[in-house]
Design a protein around this motif. Structure first.
Motif, PDB file in Angstrom:
ATOM      1  N   PHE A 151      84.785 114.242   7.271  1.00 16.42           N
ATOM      2  CA  PHE A 151      85.415 113.115   6.593  1.00 16.42           C
ATOM      3  C   PHE A 151      85.388 113.297   5.079  1.00 16.42           C
ATOM      4  O   PHE A 151      86.354 112.965   4.389  1.00 16.42           O
ATOM      5  N   LEU A 152      84.282 113.806   4.559  1.00 14.75           N
ATOM      6  CA  LEU A 152      84.204 114.022   3.121  1.00 14.75           C
ATOM      7  C   LEU A 152      85.148 115.130   2.680  1.00 14.75           C
ATOM      8  O   LEU A 152      85.710 115.087   1.593  1.00 14.75           O
ATOM      9  N   GLU A 153      85.328 116.118   3.538  1.00 12.35           N
ATOM     10  CA  GLU A 153      86.310 117.165   3.236  1.00 12.35           C
ATOM     11  C   GLU A 153      87.711 116.566   3.224  1.00 12.35           C
ATOM     12  O   GLU A 153      88.556 116.929   2.400  1.00 12.35           O
ATOM     13  N   MET A 154      87.961 115.642   4.144  1.00 12.31           N
ATOM     14  CA  MET A 154      89.251 114.961   4.176  1.00 12.31           C
ATOM     15  C   MET A 154      89.474 114.184   2.878  1.00 12.31           C
ATOM     16  O   MET A 154      90.569 114.211   2.289  1.00 12.31           O
ATOM     17  N   ALA A 155      88.422 113.482   2.417  1.00 15.69           N
ATOM     18  CA  ALA A 155      88.526 112.728   1.171  1.00 15.69           C
ATOM     19  C   ALA A 155      88.816 113.657   0.001  1.00 15.69           C
ATOM     20  O   ALA A 155      89.607 113.331  -0.898  1.00 15.69           O
ATOM     21  N   TYR A 157      90.412 116.489   0.146  1.00 17.86           N
ATOM     22  CA  TYR A 157      91.812 116.889   0.266  1.00 17.86           C
ATOM     23  C   TYR A 157      92.735 115.796  -0.279  1.00 17.86           C
ATOM     24  O   TYR A 157      93.687 116.077  -1.006  1.00 17.86           O
ATOM     25  N   LEU A 158      92.441 114.553   0.064  1.00 18.89           N
ATOM     26  CA  LEU A 158      93.256 113.439  -0.426  1.00 18.89           C
ATOM     27  C   LEU A 158      93.224 113.377  -1.951  1.00 18.89           C
ATOM     28  O   LEU A 158      94.250 113.133  -2.594  1.00 18.89           O
ATOM     29  N   LEU A 159      92.066 113.609  -2.532  1.00 24.14           N
ATOM     30  CA  LEU A 159      91.962 113.632  -3.994  1.00 24.14           C
ATOM     31  C   LEU A 159      92.806 114.748  -4.585  1.00 24.14           C
ATOM     32  O   LEU A 159      93.499 114.558  -5.592  1.00 24.14           O
ATOM     33  N   ASP A 160      92.741 115.910  -3.976  1.00 23.93           N
ATOM     34  CA  ASP A 160      93.535 117.044  -4.462  1.00 23.93           C
ATOM     35  C   ASP A 160      95.025 116.739  -4.418  1.00 23.93           C
ATOM     36  O   ASP A 160      95.802 117.242  -5.237  1.00 23.93           O
ATOM     37  N   GLN A 161      95.427 115.900  -3.449  1.00 29.31           N
ATOM     38  CA  GLN A 161      96.830 115.532  -3.299  1.00 29.31           C
ATOM     39  C   GLN A 161      97.179 114.264  -4.082  1.00 29.31           C
ATOM     40  O   GLN A 161      98.254 113.696  -3.905  1.00 29.31           O
ATOM     41  N   LYS A 164      93.984 108.969  -4.567  1.00 30.28           N
ATOM     42  CA  LYS A 164      92.628 108.542  -4.887  1.00 30.28           C
ATOM     43  C   LYS A 164      92.188 107.324  -4.084  1.00 30.28           C
ATOM     44  O   LYS A 164      90.998 107.163  -3.775  1.00 30.28           O
ATOM     45  N   ASP A 165      93.123 106.464  -3.711  1.00 25.39           N
ATOM     46  CA  ASP A 165      92.763 105.205  -3.055  1.00 25.39           C
ATOM     47  C   ASP A 165      92.254 105.419  -1.622  1.00 25.39           C
ATOM     48  O   ASP A 165      91.155 104.962  -1.284  1.00 25.39           O
ATOM     49  N   PRO A 166      92.996 106.110  -0.759  1.00 22.70           N
ATOM     50  CA  PRO A 166      92.435 106.387   0.568  1.00 22.70           C
ATOM     51  C   PRO A 166      91.204 107.284   0.497  1.00 22.70           C
ATOM     52  O   PRO A 166      90.303 107.172   1.332  1.00 22.70           O
ATOM     53  N   ALA A 167      91.125 108.162  -0.504  1.00 21.86           N
ATOM     54  CA  ALA A 167      89.944 109.017  -0.656  1.00 21.86           C
ATOM     55  C   ALA A 167      88.706 108.166  -0.908  1.00 21.86           C
ATOM     56  O   ALA A 167      87.629 108.424  -0.358  1.00 21.86           O
ATOM     57  N   ALA A 168      88.846 107.129  -1.725  1.00 23.63           N
ATOM     58  CA  ALA A 168      87.721 106.239  -2.013  1.00 23.63           C
ATOM     59  C   ALA A 168      87.288 105.476  -0.770  1.00 23.63           C
ATOM     60  O   ALA A 168      86.093 105.280  -0.526  1.00 23.63           O
ATOM     61  N   VAL A 169      88.251 105.048   0.049  1.00 23.17           N
ATOM     62  CA  VAL A 169      87.929 104.316   1.267  1.00 23.17           C
ATOM     63  C   VAL A 169      87.203 105.223   2.266  1.00 23.17           C
ATOM     64  O   VAL A 169      86.217 104.824   2.893  1.00 23.17           O
ATOM     65  N   VAL A 170      87.683 106.445   2.414  1.00 25.97           N
ATOM     66  CA  VAL A 170      87.052 107.380   3.353  1.00 25.97           C
ATOM     67  C   VAL A 170      85.619 107.675   2.924  1.00 25.97           C
ATOM     68  O   VAL A 170      84.680 107.608   3.730  1.00 25.97           O
ATOM     69  N   ALA A 171      85.425 108.000   1.636  1.00 21.39           N
ATOM     70  CA  ALA A 171      84.076 108.291   1.147  1.00 21.39           C
ATOM     71  C   ALA A 171      83.170 107.079   1.292  1.00 21.39           C
ATOM     72  O   ALA A 171      82.002 107.194   1.684  1.00 21.39           O
ATOM     73  N   GLY A 172      83.703 105.897   0.999  1.00 20.93           N
ATOM     74  CA  GLY A 172      82.915 104.675   1.136  1.00 20.93           C
ATOM     75  C   GLY A 172      82.549 104.380   2.575  1.00 20.93           C
ATOM     76  O   GLY A 172      81.466 103.850   2.860  1.00 20.93           O
ATOM     77  N   SER A 173      83.431 104.714   3.507  1.00 21.25           N
ATOM     78  CA  SER A 173      83.151 104.491   4.927  1.00 21.25           C
ATOM     79  C   SER A 173      82.026 105.401   5.409  1.00 21.25           C
ATOM     80  O   SER A 173      81.172 104.992   6.197  1.00 21.25           O
ATOM     81  N   GLN A 246      86.675 108.614 -11.467  1.00 19.92           N
ATOM     82  CA  GLN A 246      85.571 107.876 -10.869  1.00 19.92           C
ATOM     83  C   GLN A 246      85.444 108.161  -9.370  1.00 19.92           C
ATOM     84  O   GLN A 246      84.338 108.236  -8.826  1.00 19.92           O
ATOM     85  N   VAL A 247      86.571 108.348  -8.711  1.00 22.62           N
ATOM     86  CA  VAL A 247      86.541 108.686  -7.286  1.00 22.62           C
ATOM     87  C   VAL A 247      85.982 110.090  -7.094  1.00 22.62           C
ATOM     88  O   VAL A 247      85.241 110.350  -6.140  1.00 22.62           O
ATOM     89  N   VAL A 248      86.327 111.005  -7.999  1.00 26.07           N
ATOM     90  CA  VAL A 248      85.788 112.365  -7.939  1.00 26.07           C
ATOM     91  C   VAL A 248      84.256 112.325  -8.015  1.00 26.07           C
ATOM     92  O   VAL A 248      83.551 112.971  -7.235  1.00 26.07           O
ATOM     93  N   LEU A 249      83.737 111.548  -8.966  1.00 24.98           N
ATOM     94  CA  LEU A 249      82.287 111.434  -9.120  1.00 24.98           C
ATOM     95  C   LEU A 249      81.661 110.747  -7.910  1.00 24.98           C
ATOM     96  O   LEU A 249      80.567 111.121  -7.457  1.00 24.98           O
ATOM     97  N   MET A 250      82.352 109.750  -7.391  1.00 24.75           N
ATOM     98  CA  MET A 250      81.854 109.057  -6.202  1.00 24.75           C
ATOM     99  C   MET A 250      81.735 110.012  -5.023  1.00 24.75           C
ATOM    100  O   MET A 250      80.723 110.031  -4.320  1.00 24.75           O
ATOM    101  N   LEU A 251      82.766 110.797  -4.792  1.00 21.54           N
ATOM    102  CA  LEU A 251      82.768 111.725  -3.667  1.00 21.54           C
ATOM    103  C   LEU A 251      81.624 112.720  -3.775  1.00 21.54           C
ATOM    104  O   LEU A 251      80.903 112.976  -2.801  1.00 21.54           O
ATOM    105  N   ALA A 252      81.421 113.288  -4.963  1.00 26.67           N
ATOM    106  CA  ALA A 252      80.331 114.242  -5.161  1.00 26.67           C
ATOM    107  C   ALA A 252      78.979 113.567  -4.953  1.00 26.67           C
ATOM    108  O   ALA A 252      78.070 114.130  -4.333  1.00 26.67           O
ATOM    109  N   GLY A 253      78.859 112.335  -5.453  1.00 24.19           N
ATOM    110  CA  GLY A 253      77.605 111.611  -5.308  1.00 24.19           C
ATOM    111  C   GLY A 253      77.292 111.246  -3.869  1.00 24.19           C
ATOM    112  O   GLY A 253      76.152 111.385  -3.415  1.00 24.19           O
ATOM    113  N   VAL A 254      78.295 110.768  -3.135  1.00 22.64           N
ATOM    114  CA  VAL A 254      78.092 110.407  -1.737  1.00 22.64           C
ATOM    115  C   VAL A 254      77.717 111.635  -0.922  1.00 22.64           C
ATOM    116  O   VAL A 254      76.845 111.593  -0.051  1.00 22.64           O
TER     117      VAL A 254
END
Length: 263
Positions: A151-155, A157-161, A164-173, A246-254
Motif C-alpha cells: 500500500f505504501l508503494e502504491m501511495a 506511485y500516486l505521488l510520482d503521478q 497527492k490526495d489519494p496518496a495521503a489517504v492511502v498512507a493515512g489508512s 507535506q505528503v512526501v514527508l508524511m509517506l516517508a514518516g509513516v
C-alpha cells in the motif's frame, strides 16, 4: 483500512477524468521489511529459509553413518553442528527463546546421533507446515507488513503521478490500521461502547492511549497526530490545505513508523 479495490476504482476514476489512460502497476511486489534487529526479510525469504533448513536436516540424515562398535548411526560432526546452530538461530529469530520450538530443538538435537537428526527434521518440518499454513503469529505479522509495504508503494506511485490526495489517504489508512493492531497487541480497546453499541475508536484516541502506555514517545504521538490531520484533510476534500511536499514527508514518516514501532 481502505480496500485495495476501492482505491483502484477511485484512482482509475481520477485518471479517466484527467484523460490519463496509462495503466498503473497494481500487481503487488515483494518489498523488504524489518524482521528482527537489523535483519531484513520478506515472507518469501522466511519460507525459503525454513525450506533450506528442512533440506539441510534431510542431507545430514542421508550422510549419517554407523559408528564402529556402536551399532548406531550418527551424522557427520560438521553437518550436525551446522544444523544445530542454524536451526536454533532461525527459531530464536522467528519465535524467541521462550517458545516451545526453541526449547524442544535445543533439548532434542543435542548430539550427532541419527535419532537427534530425526528430531531436528521433525521439528523443522512442523514449523514449515505451520508457516505455510498461516498459523504462526510471527508469519501473520510478516504478511501484514508486506501488505502495508504494498500500500505504501502504491501511495508512492500516486505521488510520482502527481496524485497527492489519494496518496495521503492511502498512507493515512496504513497508519490507522497499524495503530489499531498496536492497540490490540497492547490490550487497548479498539471499539467504543459508550453509546450502547460498538463503534471503532478514532485513530486519535488510539494514538493517545498508545503513547500513554509507553508504546512510543510523546514526540511520536505528536507526529502521528499531524499525519492523521493531513489524512483527514485529504479524505474530506480540503486539498488546498496541504502541499505535495507535506505528503512526501508524511509517506516517508509513516513508512519508518510502521517498520520501527512494532507489536
Amino acid at each position: 483500512m481502505c480496500r485495495l479495490h476501492e482505491i483502484q476504482r477511485w484512482v482509475s476514476a481520477i485518471r479517466e477524468r484527467r484523460g490519463d489512460r496509462t495503466e498503473a502497476p497494481w500487481q503487488p511486489t515483494i518489498v523488504r521489511i524489518r524482521y528482527t534487529d537489523s535483519t531484513s526479510m520478506t515472507l518469501k525469504d522466511f519460507e525459503t529459509r525454513i525450506d533450506q533448513l528442512v533440506g539441510q536436516a534431510q542431507t545430514a540424515l542421508r550422510n549419517a553413518r554407523v559408528r564402529p562398535g556402536s551399532g548406531a548411526a550418527s551424522m557427520q560432526p560438521e553437518e550436525w553442528a551446522a544444523l544445530r546452530a542454524a536451526g536454533l538461530a532461525f527459531i530464536e529469530s522467528a519465535f524467541g527463546r521462550e517458545h516451545s520450538y526453541y526449547g524442544e530443538f535445543n533439548k532434542r538435537v543435542a548430539s550427532s546421533w541419527e535419532s537427534d537428526g530425526k528430531y531436528a527434521l521433525g521439528i523443522l518440518t512442523a514449523i514449515r507446515d505451520q508457516i505455510k499454513g498461516g498459523w504462526i503469529e510471527t508469519t501473520k505479522g510478516l504478511v501484514t507488513a508486506e501488505v502495508f509495504a504494498d500500500f505504501l508503494e502504491m501511495a508512492e506511485y500516486l505521488l510520482d503521478q502527481k496524485y497527492k490526495d489519494p496518496a495521503a489517504v492511502v498512507a493515512g489508512s496504513v497508519l490507522e490500521e497499524h495503530l489499531r493492531q498496536l492497540s490490540m497487541a497492547a490490550s487497548i480497546p479498539v471499539g467504543d461502547t459508550s453509546s450502547g453499541k460498538a463503534v471503532p475508536r478514532k485513530a486519535d484516541s488510539l494514538n493517545a492511549h498508545l503513547a500513554k502506555a509507553g508504546n512510543y514517545s510523546k514526540l511520536d504521538q505528536k507526529q502521528v497526530t499531524a499525519w492523521l490531520d493531513l489524512r483527514n484533510k485529504a479524505a474530506h476534500g480540503k486539498y488546498s490545505e496541504y502541499t505535495n511536499e507535506q505528503v512526501v514527508l508524511m509517506l516517508a514518516g509513516v513508512r519508518d513508523f510502521v517498520s520501527q514501532v512494532r507489536r
